[in-house]
Design an enzyme around this catalytic site. Structure first.
Site, PDB file in Angstrom:
ATOM      1  CB  ILE A  14      -5.790   1.161  -1.537  1.00 59.98           C
ATOM      2  CG1 ILE A  14      -6.689   0.550  -0.454  1.00 59.98           C
ATOM      3  CG2 ILE A  14      -5.701   2.670  -1.365  1.00 59.98           C
ATOM      4  CD1 ILE A  14      -6.667  -0.949  -0.403  1.00 59.98           C
ATOM      5  NE  ARG A  37       0.000  17.306  -5.744  1.00 62.60           N
ATOM      6  CZ  ARG A  37      -0.057  18.628  -5.952  1.00 62.60           C
ATOM      7  NH1 ARG A  37       0.125  19.095  -7.179  1.00 62.60           N
ATOM      8  NH2 ARG A  37      -0.305  19.453  -4.973  1.00 62.60           N
ATOM      9  CE  LYS A  90      -3.985  -0.567   5.785  1.00 58.93           C
ATOM     10  NZ  LYS A  90      -2.573  -0.854   5.433  1.00 58.93           N
ATOM     11  CG  ASP A 168       0.702   0.143   4.384  1.00 56.33           C
ATOM     12  OD1 ASP A 168       0.287   1.297   4.531  1.00 56.33           O
ATOM     13  OD2 ASP A 168       0.163  -0.686   3.613  1.00 56.33           O
TER      14      ASP A 168
END
Length: 307
Positions: A14, A37, A90, A168
């Site tokens: 995203i 990471r 979000k 989601d």
């Protein structure tokens, strides 16, 4: 005015698809670093933690968090403690109490906290809200169906605890309807369908209530073929329709209004405005509805799922 020195926290799909192009197109921001990471933004310093970022980045003003929601509270809290403005992808966190705590921390620190809901920035949403403002709602139907393998390839976290599953994407629909409806929206019941090898639902059916009208929402993460992100609102003046995630609006008796997809540029413009004004924008209504659905749900186990 000097550009806002910003770091991207979480450089996944995203972020690369939406956040980074929007930041690059906004001269009010200067992207100076990333925290990730596994990788980072090419050509910029990459850090493993917020603390490492802050220690090595004097003059940093803000961070944008696009990590999975699980674990995001700690990241945002560290950024706020360092005096940084924070924008949250979000869903803003995994629980209502986490968002409430972050809002309190931001207020004490005097920094901006922005719980961004990108679908609200779709082209048809604000015109839909304006048209509905003086109408009586008589019904609501939401169909939000997409292919998890296409939009979240290999993202195991999304079906894990705290990953939200089909909520989601479904929370995008809830963010739109809570923005456009003239009356409060409530969950009356829900059926959640969870694969036997997973912990979050892959499909959901919601019974809704708006004023004196009933509504429904169907969320599906296994849609193949054409994807569906559609909302229909029946009123005393006819039926309003939003298609393509809110970007195309159809009003009774009018020519459909297509719109350009500028959701994330709109979010970053809003973030810059909030920082300039010294304000926060924390709206938890979509997350409240997801929590209500979880509380009221009847649960069904369905076939195992693998990416």
């Amino acid at each position: 005015m000097a550009a806002i020195r910003l770091a991207m926290v979480g450089v996944g799909k995203i972020a690369r698809d939406q956040h980074l192009p929007a930041i690059a197109g906004n001269d009010r921001f200067d992207l100076v670093a990333s925290v990730d990471r596994k990788g980072g933004v090419e050509g910029l310093p990459v850090f493993r933690t917020i603390d490492e970022l802050v220690a090595a980045s004097p003059g940093l003003n803000a961070v944008s968090l696009a990590t999975p929601s699980a674990g995001r509270h700690a990241l945002a809290a560290s950024a706020i403690a360092a005096g940084l403005h924070v924008m949250l992808e979000k869903p803003p966190a995994t629980s209502l109490s986490e968002v409430d705590d972050l809002a309190a921390r931001a207020k004490r620190a005097g920094v901006t906290l922005f719980t961004s809901w990108h679908s609200r920035a779709a082209a048809g949403v604000e015109p839909a809200r304006a048209w509905l403002a003086d109408k009586r709602v008589t019904g609501l139907r939401v169909n939000w169906r997409e292919d998890i393998r296409r939009w979240h390839p290999g993202q195991e976290w999304i079906l894990a605890p705290g990953g939200f599953g089909v909520f989601d994407p479904g929370i995008n629909a809830l963010s739109i309807v809570t923005a456009i409806l003239p009356d409060a929206l409530f969950i009356e019941g829900a059926t959640l369908r969870t694969p036997e090898n997973r912990d979050a639902p892959i499909a959901a059916s919601l019974a809704l209530h708006i004023g004196d009208a009933a509504g429904s929402a169907e969320f599906d993460f296994l849609q193949t073929g054409p994807q569906s992100w559609d909302i229909e609102v029946d009123t005393d003046a006819g039926t309003l329709k939003l298609h393509e995630g809110g970007s195309r609006l159809e009003l009774p008796g009018e020519t459909p209004r297509p719109g350009e997809n500028r959701e994330y540029p709109g979010l970053y413009a809003r973030f810059a405005d909030l920082i300039a004004a010294g304000r926060s924008d924390v709206d938890i209504r979509p997350l409240q509805l997801v929590a209500d659905a979880m509380l009221l749900a009847r649960h069904e186990r369905v076939d195992a799922f693998s990416f």
